[in-house]
Motif scaffolding. Sequence first.
Motif, PDB file in Angstrom:
ATOM      1  N   ASP A  69      33.850 -31.876  31.386  1.00  0.00           N
ATOM      2  CA  ASP A  69      34.665 -33.061  31.154  1.00  0.00           C
ATOM      3  C   ASP A  69      34.900 -33.207  29.652  1.00  0.00           C
ATOM      4  O   ASP A  69      34.024 -32.825  28.871  1.00  0.00           O
ATOM      5  CB  ASP A  69      33.897 -34.281  31.701  1.00  0.00           C
ATOM      6  CG  ASP A  69      34.700 -35.540  31.653  1.00  0.00           C
ATOM      7  OD1 ASP A  69      34.607 -36.248  30.623  1.00  0.00           O
ATOM      8  OD2 ASP A  69      35.409 -35.823  32.630  1.00  0.00           O
ATOM      9  N   ALA A  91      34.508 -35.679  27.824  1.00  0.00           N
ATOM     10  CA  ALA A  91      33.411 -36.471  27.243  1.00  0.00           C
ATOM     11  C   ALA A  91      32.233 -35.576  26.846  1.00  0.00           C
ATOM     12  O   ALA A  91      31.476 -35.914  25.923  1.00  0.00           O
ATOM     13  CB  ALA A  91      32.956 -37.544  28.227  1.00  0.00           C
ATOM     14  N   ASP A  92      32.090 -34.439  27.507  1.00  0.00           N
ATOM     15  CA  ASP A  92      31.002 -33.515  27.172  1.00  0.00           C
ATOM     16  C   ASP A  92      31.206 -32.908  25.778  1.00  0.00           C
ATOM     17  O   ASP A  92      30.235 -32.636  25.074  1.00  0.00           O
ATOM     18  CB  ASP A  92      30.880 -32.420  28.227  1.00  0.00           C
ATOM     19  CG  ASP A  92      30.538 -32.979  29.595  1.00  0.00           C
ATOM     20  OD1 ASP A  92      29.742 -33.933  29.674  1.00  0.00           O
ATOM     21  OD2 ASP A  92      31.097 -32.461  30.584  1.00  0.00           O
ATOM     22  N   GLU A 121      32.694 -34.510  23.313  1.00  0.00           N
ATOM     23  CA  GLU A 121      32.345 -35.589  22.384  1.00  0.00           C
ATOM     24  C   GLU A 121      30.829 -35.709  22.246  1.00  0.00           C
ATOM     25  O   GLU A 121      30.320 -35.921  21.143  1.00  0.00           O
ATOM     26  CB  GLU A 121      32.977 -36.903  22.837  1.00  0.00           C
ATOM     27  CG  GLU A 121      34.495 -36.880  22.818  1.00  0.00           C
ATOM     28  CD  GLU A 121      35.073 -36.329  21.511  1.00  0.00           C
ATOM     29  OE1 GLU A 121      34.647 -36.775  20.424  1.00  0.00           O
ATOM     30  OE2 GLU A 121      35.946 -35.434  21.569  1.00  0.00           O
TER      31      GLU A 121
END
Length: 94
Positions: free
Chosen positions: A58, A60-61, A63
Amino acid sequence: MLIVHCNVHTTPDGVGAFKAASLANAEASRLEPGVEVFELIQSDEDPTVFCLVEHYTDPADLEFHKTQKHYLVWREAVADLMAEPRRTVKYHRV
Protein backbone atom coordinates in the motif's frame (compact mmCIF):
# COMPACT_ATOMS: atom_id res chain seq x y z
CA MET A 1 0.46 -2.31 -4.89
CA LEU A 2 2.99 0.49 -5.24
CA ILE A 3 6.24 -0.20 -7.07
CA VAL A 4 9.07 2.29 -6.70
CA HIS A 5 12.26 2.49 -8.73
CA CYS A 6 14.81 4.75 -7.06
CA ASN A 7 17.48 5.45 -9.67
CA VAL A 8 20.89 6.45 -8.38
CA HIS A 9 24.08 7.51 -10.13
CA THR A 10 27.03 7.45 -7.73
CA THR A 11 30.46 8.95 -8.03
CA PRO A 12 33.09 6.40 -9.13
CA ASP A 13 34.75 6.43 -5.71
CA GLY A 14 31.37 6.10 -3.95
CA VAL A 15 30.34 2.75 -5.46
CA GLY A 16 31.54 0.52 -2.61
CA ALA A 17 30.15 2.67 0.20
CA PHE A 18 26.85 3.11 -1.64
CA LYS A 19 26.51 -0.65 -2.12
CA ALA A 20 27.25 -1.37 1.54
CA ALA A 21 24.80 1.24 2.86
CA SER A 22 22.09 0.26 0.38
CA LEU A 23 22.36 -3.47 1.06
CA ALA A 24 22.03 -2.81 4.81
CA ASN A 25 19.00 -0.61 4.14
CA ALA A 26 17.44 -3.23 1.85
CA GLU A 27 17.92 -6.02 4.40
CA ALA A 28 16.25 -4.01 7.16
CA SER A 29 13.51 -2.76 4.83
CA ARG A 30 12.50 -6.31 3.89
CA LEU A 31 11.47 -6.80 7.53
CA GLU A 32 8.99 -3.92 7.44
CA PRO A 33 5.27 -4.68 7.23
CA GLY A 34 3.95 -4.12 3.72
CA VAL A 35 7.30 -4.54 1.95
CA GLU A 36 7.04 -7.35 -0.59
CA VAL A 37 10.29 -6.69 -2.50
CA PHE A 38 13.29 -4.51 -1.73
CA GLU A 39 16.25 -5.14 -4.03
CA LEU A 40 19.38 -3.29 -5.07
CA ILE A 41 20.38 -3.76 -8.70
CA GLN A 42 23.48 -2.44 -10.47
CA SER A 43 23.99 -1.69 -14.15
CA ASP A 44 26.16 -4.11 -16.12
CA GLU A 45 27.19 -1.28 -18.44
CA ASP A 46 28.04 1.36 -15.82
CA PRO A 47 28.93 0.26 -12.28
CA THR A 48 28.03 3.71 -10.92
CA VAL A 49 24.35 3.26 -11.88
CA PHE A 50 21.99 1.57 -9.41
CA CYS A 51 18.29 1.11 -8.89
CA LEU A 52 16.47 0.29 -5.69
CA VAL A 53 13.40 -1.76 -6.65
CA GLU A 54 10.74 -1.54 -3.95
CA HIS A 55 7.29 -3.16 -3.88
CA TYR A 56 4.84 -1.99 -1.22
CA THR A 57 1.45 -3.48 -0.47
CA ASP A 58 0.00 0.00 0.00
CA PRO A 59 1.27 3.56 -0.56
CA ALA A 60 1.10 4.11 3.23
CA ASP A 61 3.81 1.45 3.59
CA LEU A 62 6.22 3.69 1.66
CA GLU A 63 5.45 6.56 3.99
CA PHE A 64 6.10 4.28 6.98
CA HIS A 65 9.40 3.19 5.38
CA LYS A 66 10.56 6.81 5.19
CA THR A 67 10.18 7.14 8.99
CA GLN A 68 12.40 4.16 9.82
CA LYS A 69 15.84 4.62 11.34
CA HIS A 70 17.58 2.42 8.76
CA TYR A 71 16.16 4.57 5.95
CA LEU A 72 17.21 7.81 7.63
CA VAL A 73 20.71 6.41 8.24
CA TRP A 74 20.90 5.29 4.59
CA ARG A 75 19.74 8.67 3.28
CA GLU A 76 22.43 10.46 5.30
CA ALA A 77 25.16 7.94 4.43
CA VAL A 78 24.64 8.08 0.65
CA ALA A 79 23.97 11.81 0.21
CA ASP A 80 27.56 12.69 -0.66
CA LEU A 81 28.11 9.55 -2.76
CA MET A 82 25.74 10.58 -5.54
CA ALA A 83 26.92 12.19 -8.76
CA GLU A 84 23.45 13.72 -9.17
CA PRO A 85 20.19 13.72 -7.19
CA ARG A 86 18.40 10.37 -7.08
CA ARG A 87 15.30 10.02 -9.24
CA THR A 88 12.27 8.10 -8.09
CA VAL A 89 9.58 6.72 -10.40
CA LYS A 90 6.38 5.18 -9.02
CA TYR A 91 4.53 2.41 -10.82
CA HIS A 92 1.53 0.16 -10.32
CA ARG A 93 1.02 -3.42 -11.38
CA VAL A 94 -1.18 -3.84 -14.49
